[in-house]
Design an enzyme around this catalytic site. Structure first.
Site, PDB file in Angstrom:
ATOM      1  N   PHE A 160      -6.871 -17.094  -4.920  1.00 14.26           N
ATOM      2  CA  PHE A 160      -6.313 -15.730  -5.063  1.00 14.26           C
ATOM      3  C   PHE A 160      -4.698 -15.769  -5.069  1.00 14.26           C
ATOM      4  O   PHE A 160      -4.245 -14.722  -5.072  1.00 14.26           O
ATOM      5  CB  PHE A 160      -6.861 -15.130  -4.021  1.00 14.26           C
ATOM      6  CG  PHE A 160      -6.888 -15.364  -2.450  1.00 14.26           C
ATOM      7  CD1 PHE A 160      -5.754 -15.188  -1.845  1.00 14.26           C
ATOM      8  CD2 PHE A 160      -7.638 -16.375  -1.909  1.00 14.26           C
ATOM      9  CE1 PHE A 160      -5.346 -15.538  -0.441  1.00 14.26           C
ATOM     10  CE2 PHE A 160      -7.560 -16.666  -0.464  1.00 14.26           C
ATOM     11  CZ  PHE A 160      -6.300 -16.301   0.009  1.00 14.26           C
ATOM     12  N   ARG A 208      -7.507  -0.971   7.821  1.00 16.60           N
ATOM     13  CA  ARG A 208      -7.837  -1.863   6.461  1.00 16.60           C
ATOM     14  C   ARG A 208      -8.997  -0.842   5.665  1.00 16.60           C
ATOM     15  O   ARG A 208      -8.908  -0.644   4.380  1.00 16.60           O
ATOM     16  CB  ARG A 208      -8.436  -3.158   6.569  1.00 16.60           C
ATOM     17  CG  ARG A 208      -7.043  -3.935   6.818  1.00 16.60           C
ATOM     18  CD  ARG A 208      -7.300  -5.325   6.821  1.00 16.60           C
ATOM     19  NE  ARG A 208      -6.139  -6.433   6.811  1.00 16.60           N
ATOM     20  CZ  ARG A 208      -5.919  -7.109   7.806  1.00 16.60           C
ATOM     21  NH1 ARG A 208      -7.263  -7.623   8.362  1.00 16.60           N
ATOM     22  NH2 ARG A 208      -4.897  -8.099   7.613  1.00 16.60           N
ATOM     23  N   ASN A 211      -5.713  -5.121   0.863  1.00 19.85           N
ATOM     24  CA  ASN A 211      -6.230  -4.757   2.014  1.00 19.85           C
ATOM     25  C   ASN A 211      -5.119  -3.946   3.237  1.00 19.85           C
ATOM     26  O   ASN A 211      -5.405  -3.773   4.318  1.00 19.85           O
ATOM     27  CB  ASN A 211      -6.834  -5.856   2.914  1.00 19.85           C
ATOM     28  CG  ASN A 211      -5.883  -6.934   3.310  1.00 19.85           C
ATOM     29  OD1 ASN A 211      -4.544  -6.444   3.300  1.00 19.85           O
ATOM     30  ND2 ASN A 211      -6.166  -7.912   3.795  1.00 19.85           N
ATOM     31  N   HIS A 266      -0.856  -6.548   6.808  1.00 20.99           N
ATOM     32  CA  HIS A 266      -0.845  -7.870   7.244  1.00 20.99           C
ATOM     33  C   HIS A 266      -0.753  -7.666   8.803  1.00 20.99           C
ATOM     34  O   HIS A 266       0.101  -7.095   9.278  1.00 20.99           O
ATOM     35  CB  HIS A 266       0.254  -8.767   6.621  1.00 20.99           C
ATOM     36  CG  HIS A 266       0.360 -10.106   6.894  1.00 20.99           C
ATOM     37  ND1 HIS A 266      -0.484 -11.042   6.685  1.00 20.99           N
ATOM     38  CD2 HIS A 266       1.254 -10.521   7.996  1.00 20.99           C
ATOM     39  CE1 HIS A 266      -0.199 -12.205   7.136  1.00 20.99           C
ATOM     40  NE2 HIS A 266       1.139 -11.850   8.057  1.00 20.99           N
TER      41      HIS A 266
END
Length: 171
Positions: free
Chosen positions: A26, A74, A84, A87
């Site tokens: 990813f 999230r 999402n 962080h």
């Protein structure tokens, strides 16, 4: 929150920020997404800030968050596994590295432990707290917590006090 900064990272900066993810499937999508628009970086400060923030965030996979932690940030703001919304640093070392990355001008001092912590408390905290608690006992206010909080704000030894000296003014 002690600091906040709005910025737009380049793909190269994103690659440097997420260096620990390098080589994962990813990674290219992550750096492309994170450099696609502005973001807001913040430094949060409180007791056990990292674990508290992680609890508010919920699982990193938004789909899991929506199912298992529907009130998490999230679950509310994330759209999928990659996007999402937020962080959070995994540990203190990561937080320190990420703060230095996002806020290079910030000075991060080491947290004293052991005897150094005791010395710090005895030198800087105990005298002020003892003075405040003594004044609290003399005053006996109806709400001692609010009174002490106000007293500490008013008598903060690290806050400069401005003195007005009318004799120094010119006529």
């Amino acid at each position: 929150m002690t600091k906040r900064r709005k910025l737009h990272l380049s793909p190269e900066h994103c690659s440097n920020f997420y260096v620990e993810q390098y080589g994962k499937m990813f990674f290219p999508n992550l750096t492309a997404y994170m450099s696609s628009g502005p973001l807001v970086a913040m430094i949060l400060a409180r007791h056990k800030a990292i674990s508290y923030w992680k609890e508010l965030l919920g699982p990193s996979n938004t789909l899991v968050a929506k199912e298992t932690h529907p009130d998490s940030l999230r679950a509310i703001y994330g759209t999928d596994d990659l996007r999402n919304a937020l962080h959070g640093s995994n540990d203190f070392a990561a937080a320190e590295r990420e703060i230095r990355f996002m806020f290079p001008e910030v000075i991060i001092e080491p947290i004293p432990v052991g005897q150094a912590a005791k010395d710090y408390l005895n030198l800087y905290v105990t005298p002020t707290l003892l003075e405040g608690l003594t004044a609290l006992c003399k005053e006996k206010p109806a709400d001692p917590f609010i009174w002490l909080a106000d007293w500490l704000l008013k008598n903060n030894p690290n806050k400069p006090k401005l003195c007005h000296n009318p004799a120094a003014e010119e006529p």
